[in-house]
Write an enzyme that holds these catalytic residues in place. Structure first.
Site, PDB file in Angstrom:
ATOM      1  N   HIS A 116       0.698  -1.288   0.000  1.00 52.11           N
ATOM      2  CA  HIS A 116       0.031   0.222   0.052  1.00 52.11           C
ATOM      3  C   HIS A 116       1.011   1.338  -0.074  1.00 52.11           C
ATOM      4  O   HIS A 116       0.485   2.405   0.082  1.00 52.11           O
ATOM      5  CB  HIS A 116      -0.769  -0.076   1.312  1.00 52.11           C
ATOM      6  CG  HIS A 116      -2.128   0.753   1.069  1.00 52.11           C
ATOM      7  ND1 HIS A 116      -3.323   0.400   0.231  1.00 52.11           N
ATOM      8  CD2 HIS A 116      -2.451   2.182   1.321  1.00 52.11           C
ATOM      9  CE1 HIS A 116      -4.033   1.171   0.095  1.00 52.11           C
ATOM     10  NE2 HIS A 116      -3.779   2.281   0.904  1.00 52.11           N
ATOM     11  N   ASP A 180      -7.402   4.319   9.319  1.00 48.26           N
ATOM     12  CA  ASP A 180      -8.718   4.417   8.777  1.00 48.26           C
ATOM     13  C   ASP A 180      -9.123   3.401   7.776  1.00 48.26           C
ATOM     14  O   ASP A 180     -10.028   3.057   7.451  1.00 48.26           O
ATOM     15  CB  ASP A 180      -8.884   5.891   8.152  1.00 48.26           C
ATOM     16  CG  ASP A 180      -9.174   6.789   9.464  1.00 48.26           C
ATOM     17  OD1 ASP A 180      -9.827   6.497  10.341  1.00 48.26           O
ATOM     18  OD2 ASP A 180      -9.325   8.077   9.144  1.00 48.26           O
ATOM     19  N   GLU A 305     -12.232  13.754  13.254  1.00 51.03           N
ATOM     20  CA  GLU A 305     -11.474  13.800  11.923  1.00 51.03           C
ATOM     21  C   GLU A 305     -12.080  15.253  11.165  1.00 51.03           C
ATOM     22  O   GLU A 305     -12.964  15.730  11.548  1.00 51.03           O
ATOM     23  CB  GLU A 305     -11.511  12.393  11.002  1.00 51.03           C
ATOM     24  CG  GLU A 305     -10.438  12.295   9.966  1.00 51.03           C
ATOM     25  CD  GLU A 305     -10.322  11.257   9.351  1.00 51.03           C
ATOM     26  OE1 GLU A 305      -9.751  10.197   9.868  1.00 51.03           O
ATOM     27  OE2 GLU A 305     -11.243  10.739   8.580  1.00 51.03           O
TER      28      GLU A 305
END
Length: 566
Positions: A116, A180, A305
């Site tokens: 990733h 997240d 957030e």
């Protein structure tokens, strides 16, 4: 036939490296392998060792050399891995590293979790990539173990956080700090920092680790913690893969809530949003002689957030959509109202994203959450009439990004280039940044993708660990994370978005904003020293590198060290 013989010779050559032989074994043939050097490799062969675990075919090496960013073709000049190791046990990885150390010119080794990274950070040009997922293929349960009495979970470095969540919830427990996106590996996020909207209260994931099993750059298998080999423990956490490969992490657990009240408040200015965010995260600081400068709202949310809406025609985006396709924060009428508000505000709105967890033993009840919501609606400075909430499961909230990913995959929009830019900003600069970037550079962009902005408490980060955040020269405890997570779905988007990223970094430099990159990328060591570590942190980083990876074998894709540190 000749091609098959060459491939077999490469496999044999590699397996002479990873057998359990002394680190002083003489391995003289050149690296990377080529057809002209096969004879020399053959002379060095011994026991075949773990031949079935190594592949050097293009299918394996090309896959292991790519990542989520899909930017390697744009960057150019990046060599693929020469081979890929699929270990069955951590000792296989240790043997590979010892074999590399034994060579006159060691070959690079990089651990790859989910790939990733965005700019090839997990690559091993002309080296060996370790596919960490292979460690868990005997069954996830074999590499995930919950201690109910000890309140912790032992997780293999290759395990996904989504699987850590499921295993913990089966015992009514949960880690308290997350990313997240849960479909990343434990070792991968702990090698960076691991941040989300919970970090203001609990710190990043690296601040929530009890113990690690690490394989250093010299092939030594070490168990470390704050009490045992603390220097290695601190080096590896946030260390960008430079000091060791994480094969196990012990993560503390707490009683798990059952539900989450997921809320979204809409703002027309960055000043109003950030002021409320700072009040919400002010849970244990002292201001003006009083505890909790956040006043009535300080600590009421468990997750804080924010995101930036750039009036691009989509109120919902892949990252923040509710898990149910029939459930949304916004009805059609609400979407029209939000769009109208955005137009009135000049095309930019801000969302405060939050959650209150409930249903855990000894924790708040649904009625308690209702009371908190009444306080929030009365105290926060959002646009009245633009507060939205829904109740979801705790697991559904934490894993909410997965549904958006699956939708993009079905549409063929997941495996596109992702020229992401993630920054840590000092609190004193966040409004200047918002004005220049959100209302300037990004406002003129048609590219889609989440733009995040959320606050952190500096005192939740451990300065002994390797992760680099903003300097605290101004004495401010708050700093901000900004994530510009755009996708280049159309032809020509990559170059244009990269130019905008350069504009954003250029603005920060010209404005004297001492930002730091999260998931950082720099072209070479000089930039790492000047722009990231600085004179204060670089000597410690080099000292640890010299101690735990003296040959600079690990994670050369980061471009920090391409040769042994001086």
């Amino acid at each position: 036939m000749k091609q098959q013989q060459v491939r077999m010779a490469v496999l044999l050559m590699l397996n002479c490296f990873v057998k359990d032989t002394p680190a002083t074994a003489s391995l003289q043939a050149p690296w990377p392998p080529s057809s002209s050097s096969i004879a020399a490799f053959l002379d060095e062969l011994g026991d075949l060792g773990i031949a079935p675990l190594i592949r050097a075919d293009p299918e394996a090496t090309v896959r292991a050399s790519g990542d989520f960013g899909n930017l390697s073709a744009v960057a150019g000049g990046v060599s693929p891995a020469a081979a890929v190791l699929y270990p069955s046990r951590p000792a296989d990885v240790a043997a590979l590293l010892r074999a590399s150390c034994a060579r006159p010119v060691p070959f690079p080794v990089s651990a790859r979790g989910c790939g990733h990274s965005v700019r090839g950070q997990a690559s091993a040009p002309d080296g060996v990539v370790v596919e960490m997922a292979s460690l868990g293929r005997r069954g996830a349960g074999a590499r995930l173990a919950v201690s109910v009495d000890g309140r912790y979970i032992d997780a293999g470095g290759e395990q996904l956080w989504a699987d850590v969540l499921r295993a913990s919830l089966a015992h009514g427990l949960t880690p308290v700090s997350w990313t997240d996106y849960l479909h990343l590996t434990v070792g991968g996020t702990l090698s960076n920092a691991g941040i989300s909207g919970q970090a203001f209260r609990h710190g990043p994931q690296i601040s929530n680790v009890l113990e690690l099993d690490v394989i250093t750059g010299v092939g030594e298998m070490v168990t470390c913690s704050k009490e045992k080999v603390p220097d290695l423990f601190d080096a590896v956490l946030g260390g960008l893969g430079q000091f060791g490969i994480i094969t196990r992490a012990r993560i503390p657990l707490a009683p798990a809530p059952a539900r989450a009240r997921w809320v979204r408040f809409v703002y027309t200015t960055a000043a109003a949003l950030t002021a409320d965010q700072e009040r919400l995260i002010d849970v244990d600081r002292r201001r003006g002689g009083e505890v909790g400068g956040g006043g009535a709202v300080g600590g009421l949310m468990d997750y804080v957030e924010g995101s930036v809406y750039l009036n691009q025609g989509l109120v919902e985006n892949w990252r923040t959509q509710p898990s149910s396709s029939s459930s949304s924060f916004f009805s059609n009428a609400d979407e029209a109202r939000v769009a109208a508000l955005a137009e009135e505000a000049g095309g930019v709105l801000y969302f405060l994203e939050g959650a209150i967890y409930y249903g855990a033993a000894g924790g708040p009840s649904a009625a308690d959450v209702d009371k908190r919501m009444d306080v929030l609606r009365g105290e926060l400075r959002y646009e009245r009439g633009f507060a939205f909430a829904q109740d979801v499961t705790y697991a559904g909230f934490l894993d909410r990004v997965r549904d958006g990913e699956l939708k993009l995959r079905r549409a063929g929009l997941w495996d596109v280039p992702h020229p992401w830019l993630n920054l840590f900003l000092p609190r004193s600069a966040v409004l200047r940044f918002a004005d220049a970037v959100f209302h300037g550079v990004l406002r003129r962009s048609a590219a889609m993708g989440p733009v995040l902005i959320y606050p952190m408490n500096r005192n939740k980060w451990d300065s002994e660990m390797s992760a680099v955040i903003t300097d605290d020269d101004d004495g401010d405890e708050v700093f901000y994370t900004v994530g510009i997570l755009r996708s280049a779905a159309a032809a020509g988007d990559v170059g244009r978005l990269e130019e905008q990223n350069a504009q954003i970094l250029g603005f920060c430099e010209e404005a004297g904003i001492a930002c730091k990159q999260y998931l950082p990328y720099y072209s070479g060591q000089a930039e790492w020293v000047e722009r990231h570590f600085g004179a204060k942190l670089w000597p410690r980083f080099v000292q640890r590198k010299s101690k735990y990876d003296p040959h600079a074998i690990l994670s050369r894709g980061q471009r920090i060290f391409t040769s042994p540190p001086a």
